[in-house]
Design a protein around this motif. Structure first.
Motif, short mmCIF file in Angstrom:
data_model
loop_
_atom_site.label_atom_id
_atom_site.label_comp_id
_atom_site.label_asym_id
_atom_site.label_seq_id
_atom_site.Cartn_x
_atom_site.Cartn_y
_atom_site.Cartn_z
N UNK A 132 29.50 13.95 32.87
CA UNK A 132 28.36 14.84 33.05
C UNK A 132 27.12 14.06 33.44
N UNK A 133 26.33 14.58 34.39
CA UNK A 133 25.10 13.89 34.80
C UNK A 133 24.05 14.93 35.21
N UNK A 134 22.77 14.51 35.35
CA UNK A 134 21.70 15.48 35.61
C UNK A 134 21.44 15.80 37.07
N UNK B 165 25.50 19.26 29.66
CA UNK B 165 24.42 19.02 28.70
C UNK B 165 23.37 18.10 29.28
N UNK B 166 22.20 18.07 28.65
CA UNK B 166 21.14 17.16 29.06
C UNK B 166 21.54 15.72 28.75
N UNK B 167 20.81 14.79 29.35
CA UNK B 167 21.20 13.37 29.27
C UNK B 167 21.48 12.92 27.84
N UNK C 210 25.08 11.75 26.04
CA UNK C 210 25.22 10.45 25.37
C UNK C 210 25.71 10.64 23.94
N UNK C 211 25.11 11.59 23.23
CA UNK C 211 25.56 11.87 21.86
C UNK C 211 27.00 12.35 21.86
N UNK C 212 27.36 13.16 22.86
CA UNK C 212 28.73 13.65 22.97
C UNK C 212 29.72 12.52 23.21
N UNK C 213 29.31 11.53 23.99
CA UNK C 213 30.17 10.37 24.22
C UNK C 213 30.40 9.60 22.92
N UNK C 214 29.39 9.53 22.11
CA UNK C 214 29.52 8.82 20.84
C UNK C 214 30.37 9.60 19.84
#
Length: 325
Positions: free
Chosen positions: A34-36, A73-75, A79-83
């Motif tokens: 995912x990206x913005x 999702x927003x940036x 990132x939180x989702x990746x974690x």
């Protein structure tokens, strides 16, 4: 039907069944990226290129689903989702300083004198240290990087030296580092939401703003600004990343495939980026803007102390080293 014919038929049927089964389960792993950026952006096109290359290199065993326009999702959410394991990949940069202070080095004013200079840092020893800290503290692995267009100052007057900035009312994003630097250079910077900039330029609330050429064009600033003063005050890069959780699930061979696909995507994005920067100059000139060369060395010298006083103690020695080159 003879025994031999029957056996042959059963054998072929079995082979067909195996082929269908293999095809149905071709993707052993699906990575969500995912990206913005929008679908026309070079980052998105490079992400699609990465997906195509990785699928080819793994013969379809690994597929990448690309989600542009913050649809995953927003940036910070991605990132939180990746974690947490709910997302696998994203494109991100200095936002990672929330976990890895060295990520702030991706976008320090006047730290990089040219695109080639930035490349040397990003692909060199300092770049390696930045990436290692991001992996260790954020749990996210940079696998390629993309250049971002340098930020330039637009105004209705030519600005060639810091002295020309005296009292210039200009918009800056709400970033303390940027605010401090422009104040030190002699301007009168005002933090403002990007959505308010065009109207504020139109009605004279501000006289100038700074952004990469792509945003200058897409925001139609040529309608309210005459000059692009080539301050190129911030050169920066941004990473294509994969979560450490997803990385750990890959075999050593497939980790190599990911890195090869990323290398190809990085080269592809650079071709697109270079062509776009050239065409943007032509398009903005056609829209009536004039490009002005500035004394970059004078700007960098005047900004140095403000930059050093605004960065965290964690990265100050590295910033000092960048200015000392």
């Amino acid at each position: 039907m003879s025994v031999a014919t029957t056996l042959k038929t059963l054998l072929l049927s079995g082979i067909a069944t195996v082929a269908i089964s293999a095809s149905a389960y071709a993707a052993d792993m699906i990575l969500k990226l995912g990206h913005p950026a929008n679908e026309q952006n070079t980052w998105h096109l490079a992400s699609v290129k990465f997906a195509e290359e990785l699928k080819a290199l793994t013969e379809g065993r690994i597929e990448v689903e690309v989600y542009p326009n913050e649809t995953l999702g927003k940036e910070m959410d991605v990132i939180n989702g990746m974690q947490l394991g709910t997302a696998d990949m994203t494109i991100t940069g200095e936002s990672l300083q929330n976990w890895a202070p060295m990520a702030a080095l991706l976008a320090v004013p006047y730290a990089y004198k040219s695109l080639e200079d930035m490349d040397a840092v990003a692909s060199g020893e300092l770049g390696d240290r930045i990436e290692a800290q991001i992996i260790e503290t954020a749990g996210i692995r940079p696998i390629a990087y993309f250049a971002r267009g340098p930020r330039n100052l637009t105004a209705n007057r030519e600005i060639k030296t810091p002295a020309d900035l005296n009292g210039l009312k200009m918009r800056v994003p709400n970033v303390p580092l940027f605010l401090n630097v422009w104040q030190a250079l002699g301007a009168s910077p005002t933090p403002m939401a990007f959505s308010e900039v065009f109207t504020s330029l139109q009605n004279g609330t501000i006289d100038a703003q700074e952004n990469p050429l792509a945003l200058i064009k897409s925001a139609n600033f040529a309608e309210v600004q005459k000059y692009v003063n080539k301050t190129e005050h911030v050169r920066s890069w941004i990473y294509l990343t994969i979560s450490e959780g997803a990385w750990a699930k890959l075999s050593e061979a497939d980790q190599g495939n990911v890195m090869e696909a990323a290398k190809r995507a990085q080269a592809y994005e650079r071709e697109l980026f270079t062509a776009q920067e050239t065409s943007l100059v032509t398009e903005l000139e056609a829209a009536g803007m004039t490009f002005v060369d500035v004394d970059n060395a004078a700007f960098a010298a005047a900004a140095k102390d403000a930059v050093l006083n605004s960065v965290s103690a964690d990265i100050r020695p590295d910033v000092e080293a960048l200015f000392a080159r």
